[in-house]
Design an enzyme around this catalytic site. Sequence first.
Site, PDB file in Angstrom:
ATOM      1  N   CYS A 118      58.403  34.451  78.414  1.00  0.00           N
ATOM      2  CA  CYS A 118      58.191  34.570  76.968  1.00  0.00           C
ATOM      3  C   CYS A 118      58.810  33.397  76.174  1.00  0.00           C
ATOM      4  O   CYS A 118      58.309  32.289  76.279  1.00  0.00           O
ATOM      5  CB  CYS A 118      58.724  35.909  76.492  1.00  0.00           C
ATOM      6  SG  CYS A 118      57.954  36.433  74.970  1.00  0.00           S
ATOM      7  N   ARG A 122      51.579  41.406  66.718  1.00  0.00           N
ATOM      8  CA  ARG A 122      52.686  41.551  67.691  1.00  0.00           C
ATOM      9  C   ARG A 122      52.039  42.123  68.959  1.00  0.00           C
ATOM     10  O   ARG A 122      51.453  43.214  68.918  1.00  0.00           O
ATOM     11  CB  ARG A 122      53.772  42.490  67.132  1.00  0.00           C
ATOM     12  CG  ARG A 122      55.012  42.498  67.961  1.00  0.00           C
ATOM     13  CD  ARG A 122      56.217  41.782  67.317  1.00  0.00           C
ATOM     14  NE  ARG A 122      57.016  41.197  68.394  1.00  0.00           N
ATOM     15  CZ  ARG A 122      57.495  39.976  68.406  1.00  0.00           C
ATOM     16  NH1 ARG A 122      57.328  39.202  67.365  1.00  0.00           N
ATOM     17  NH2 ARG A 122      58.158  39.514  69.435  1.00  0.00           N
ATOM     18  N   HIS A 180      58.143  40.659  80.635  1.00  0.00           N
ATOM     19  CA  HIS A 180      59.543  41.123  80.666  1.00  0.00           C
ATOM     20  C   HIS A 180      59.619  42.354  81.566  1.00  0.00           C
ATOM     21  O   HIS A 180      58.664  42.689  82.272  1.00  0.00           O
ATOM     22  CB  HIS A 180      59.974  41.558  79.257  1.00  0.00           C
ATOM     23  CG  HIS A 180      60.023  40.466  78.245  1.00  0.00           C
ATOM     24  ND1 HIS A 180      61.022  39.521  78.200  1.00  0.00           N
ATOM     25  CD2 HIS A 180      59.191  40.170  77.214  1.00  0.00           C
ATOM     26  CE1 HIS A 180      60.818  38.703  77.179  1.00  0.00           C
ATOM     27  NE2 HIS A 180      59.718  39.075  76.568  1.00  0.00           N
TER      28      HIS A 180
HETATM   29  N1  GLN Z   1      59.819  34.536  69.558  1.00  0.00           N
HETATM   30  C1  GLN Z   1      58.777  34.546  70.546  1.00  0.00           C
HETATM   31  C2  GLN Z   1      57.593  35.466  70.180  1.00  0.00           C
HETATM   32  O1  GLN Z   1      57.785  36.436  69.492  1.00  0.00           O
HETATM   33  C3  GLN Z   1      59.314  34.980  71.897  1.00  0.00           C
HETATM   34  C4  GLN Z   1      59.825  36.411  71.902  1.00  0.00           C
HETATM   35  C5  GLN Z   1      60.279  36.840  73.288  1.00  0.00           C
HETATM   36  O2  GLN Z   1      60.890  36.066  74.025  1.00  0.00           O
HETATM   37  N2  GLN Z   1      59.990  38.119  73.611  1.00  0.00           N
HETATM   38  O3  GLN Z   1      56.480  35.203  70.621  1.00  0.00           O
END
Ligand code: GLN
Length: 238
Positions: A93, A127, A189
């Site tokens: 990520c 998101r 993740h």
């Molecule tokens: N800030 C980045 C996004 O929201 C990465 C977030 C993360 O590492 N989960 O895409």
Amino acid sequence: MKLTIGYLYGDLMNIYGDTGNIIALKKRAQWRGIKVKVQLITLKSKILNLKSDLYFFGGGQDQQQELVAKDLKIKAKIIKSEVERGVPLLSICGGYQLLGAYYKPYKGPKLPGVGLFPIFTEASSDRMIGNIVIESMFGKLVGFENHSGKTYLKKEALPLGMVIKGFGNNGTDKTEGCIYKHAVGCYMHGALLPKNPKLADWLIRKALEVKYKKQIELKPLDDTLELQVHHKAIQKFS
Ligand code: GLN
């Protein structure tokens, strides 16, 4: 045998259980009698300390990414040369985003990336959250994603895999992640590796093969539990 894992910005970039990947790599090596050292490589760390056998770079919010992007300007060259010589790297990520050409956060200027993966990322108003299942060279991989960044592959880029369930790189082109030599980037993740032992062992094996300059066969482990979780997630989320 010995294995040094370089934990890139582990004090800043370690959200959504990503440190679980370090634990999985460490335990799977130790269960095979391999001595493991985990070396934190963070802001101001000396470049020479960077020399590791395997690197891990976790996820982080835009704020941490801004800080880390500045420091990466100094470390980018050595990270790229390490991957060029075959050293494996796993990035998730936020870490993955910073290894591309650039990451454009929702607010503020574009953050220059390391330029390791032929990708670029731009934050979006969507998101992308949820369980993800992909088909890859490691078979199916399962994880959990939570990002607003949409990552696009340049024409020479190889995706890590194709999305079966979830959003992946950008929610539209069905690709997920990127692979270059023995470097892997993705949005998974979870932590990723405890549920995907095949990928974990591939990273360990490649690290040892590059370090000891010979073919390495890892002793099989009893992965009953890991595979139970792996198959359950595929069954539940595919
Ligand atoms: N800030 C980045 C996004 O929201 C990465 C977030 C993360 O590492 N989960 O895409």
